[in-house]
Motif scaffolding. Structure first.
Motif, PDB file in Angstrom:
ATOM      1  N   ASP A  19      29.630  19.299   2.943  1.00  0.00           N
ATOM      2  CA  ASP A  19      29.546  18.226   3.938  1.00  0.00           C
ATOM      3  C   ASP A  19      28.769  17.010   3.445  1.00  0.00           C
ATOM      4  OD1 ASP A  19      27.054  19.466   4.000  1.00  0.00           O
ATOM      5  OD2 ASP A  19      26.876  19.422   6.198  1.00  0.00           O
ATOM      6  N   ILE A  20      27.671  17.225   2.721  1.00  0.00           N
ATOM      7  CA  ILE A  20      26.877  16.087   2.273  1.00  0.00           C
ATOM      8  C   ILE A  20      27.633  15.241   1.248  1.00  0.00           C
ATOM      9  CG2 ILE A  20      25.673  17.350   0.427  1.00  0.00           C
ATOM     10  CD1 ILE A  20      23.146  15.797   1.244  1.00  0.00           C
ATOM     11  N   GLU A  21      28.432  15.895   0.399  1.00  0.00           N
ATOM     12  CA  GLU A  21      29.240  15.150  -0.568  1.00  0.00           C
ATOM     13  C   GLU A  21      30.343  14.368   0.141  1.00  0.00           C
ATOM     14  OE1 GLU A  21      28.821  17.824  -4.649  1.00  0.00           O
ATOM     15  OE2 GLU A  21      30.618  18.025  -3.402  1.00  0.00           O
ATOM     16  N   GLU A  22      30.980  14.987   1.130  1.00  0.00           N
ATOM     17  CA  GLU A  22      32.048  14.313   1.865  1.00  0.00           C
ATOM     18  C   GLU A  22      31.498  13.117   2.640  1.00  0.00           C
ATOM     19  OE1 GLU A  22      35.482  15.177   1.754  1.00  0.00           O
ATOM     20  OE2 GLU A  22      34.575  16.148   0.011  1.00  0.00           O
ATOM     21  N   TRP A  23      30.312  13.298   3.233  1.00  0.00           N
ATOM     22  CA  TRP A  23      29.705  12.205   3.992  1.00  0.00           C
ATOM     23  C   TRP A  23      29.383  11.021   3.074  1.00  0.00           C
ATOM     24  CZ3 TRP A  23      24.437  10.548   3.706  1.00  0.00           C
ATOM     25  CH2 TRP A  23      24.107   9.554   4.627  1.00  0.00           C
ATOM     26  N   GLU A  24      28.791  11.311   1.914  1.00  0.00           N
ATOM     27  CA  GLU A  24      28.468  10.227   0.987  1.00  0.00           C
ATOM     28  C   GLU A  24      29.730   9.562   0.447  1.00  0.00           C
ATOM     29  OE1 GLU A  24      25.200  10.434  -1.819  1.00  0.00           O
ATOM     30  OE2 GLU A  24      24.636  12.381  -1.011  1.00  0.00           O
ATOM     31  N   LYS A  25      30.783  10.346   0.233  1.00  0.00           N
ATOM     32  CA  LYS A  25      32.050   9.781  -0.239  1.00  0.00           C
ATOM     33  C   LYS A  25      32.619   8.825   0.811  1.00  0.00           C
ATOM     34  CE  LYS A  25      34.773  12.797  -2.039  1.00  0.00           C
ATOM     35  NZ  LYS A  25      35.767  13.910  -2.118  1.00  0.00           N
TER      36      LYS A  25
END
Length: 390
Positions: A239-245
């Protein structure tokens, strides 16, 4: 199957509800249908009870059906969406959002039956496609706390037998796809144990994590190599990677892009592993909190410019709560209160900022914000003097 209908026109809403309840020959029973004239009420209901299918009118006053779809899909990636409208020109955009179908008003029962048969025949969220790939990935989540989202969009917690296993799992997530030495893990989690006992505890925790991963069905793998362990991601997102993306790929915050940015904001429920209290996670918490803070500031400024005062005030208050040592939240809210002539609010907020800065951080507000407040106070005094003369 749980269905939500959203249309600001009452008669159209009731007609669609009757059509769905009277459908025959479609194997989707039992059907639960909930109808809403307000997109915001539909969002609140969706948080409480995840829908499987949404019929959304496109042209609505509170927000468009496209904006509502974005926010619903941010919560439930596996949700099927059907757009309903009287305007043919919206069709292309509807399918750009990957809608299941597009219905033109007035809706004929036979045409609705075609849509519902398409729903019945579509593969479940996360099922393999012809190419063998997943329609929707499972998501491992570490924002706010450690949990996961299954391919159907539902949230699940992990079940742990010990306290150390979830912390070890979280640490490996943080260093995902990198090997962490056994000694580093032992020093972090069992510093007071002798080597033999600590190694036994480590092996037990690794075994428990592997078992938990298998139970969850996630495509994750713990590998042992070079006297250390690494967590490798397969067909799973984080989730944190998707949010930053999403944050990096979004257009600048502006009135036309505001719904997209609000949807991104909704994907940030809290800081990295915030509820677990892991000391080693604090630098990452601070990093992501700063990203959130800057994003919230830009959204709040846009909302204030659009006179969406309640939304802007809420964001500024959350900025102050999350980062009470940063002036931007206080400054933005004070200036918004000033524009709304809420004098008591401006003074109370300046006093709060001064007190927090002094007592908790042993510092004073900046010269710039102090000068602004003093100038604002002088204007109020001048206004009072003029009023007394009159």
């Amino acid at each position: 199957m749980k269905i939500i209908l959203v249309d600001d026109e009452y008669l159209a809403l009731k007609k669609m509800e009757r059509l769905l309840q009277s459908l025959e020959g479609v194997n989707l029973e039992p059907l639960t249908v909930r109808a809403f004239q307000s997109p915001l009420q539909a969002l609140d209901a969706a948080v409480e009870d995840a829908p499987d299918l949404a019929f959304l009118d496109i042209d609505m006053p509170e927000m468009t059906g496209f904006e509502l779809a974005d926010r619903l899909l941010a919560m439930y990636p596996g949700l099927e969406v059907v757009f309903v409208t009287a305007y043919q020109e919206f069709a292309i955009k509807a399918f750009e959002i990957n809608a299941l179908d597009y219905l033109l008003k007035p809706i004929h029962p036979d045409r609705l039956a075609v849509t519902m048969k398409r729903v019945a025949s579509s593969p479940p969220a996360g099922a393999p496609t012809e190419e063998g790939r997943s329609v929707n990935h499972m998501m491992l989540c570490c924002l706010k706390n450690l949990h996961f989202r299954s391919a159907d969009g539902k949230l699940h917690s992990f079940s742990w037998r010990t306290l150390k296993a979830p912390e070890l799992f979280a640490y490996l997530i943080y260093y995902r796809n990198k090997t962490v030495s056994k000694q580093t893990l032992i020093d972090l989690l069992w510093p007071d144990f002798n080597l033999k006992r600590a190694t036994t505890q480590l092996h037990t925790a690794i075994y428990q994590i592997r078992k938990t991963i298998k139970t969850s069905g996630m495509d994750l793998h713990i590998k042992f190599q070079d006297e250390g362990y690494r967590l490798e991601f397969g067909n799973v997102t984080l989730d944190i990677e998707e949010w930053e993306k999403d944050l990096r790929g979004a257009p600048p915050v502006a009135p036309e892009s505001l719904p997209e940015h609000i949807a991104i904001m909704d994907k940030y429920p809290g800081d990295f592993l915030d509820e677990h209290g892991y000391g080693w996670a604090e630098p990452e918490q601070e990093r992501t909190r700063l990203l959130w803070f800057d994003h919230a500031k830009r959204i709040a400024e846009c909302c204030a410019g659009l006179e969406q005062h309640a939304e802007a005030i809420g964001l500024y208050q959350e900025m102050i709560r999350k980062m009470p040592y940063r002036e931007e939240g206080y400054e933005g809210l004070m200036k918004l209160y000033a524009s709304l002539n809420q004098r008591v609010g401006v003074r109370r907020l300046y006093q709060q900022m001064t007190s927090v800065f002094l007592e908790d951080y042993d510092m004073a507000p900046s010269k710039e914000i102090s000068a602004w407040f003093e100038a604002w106070e002088k204007e109020r005094v001048h206004e009072k003097e003029e009023a007394d003369v009159q």
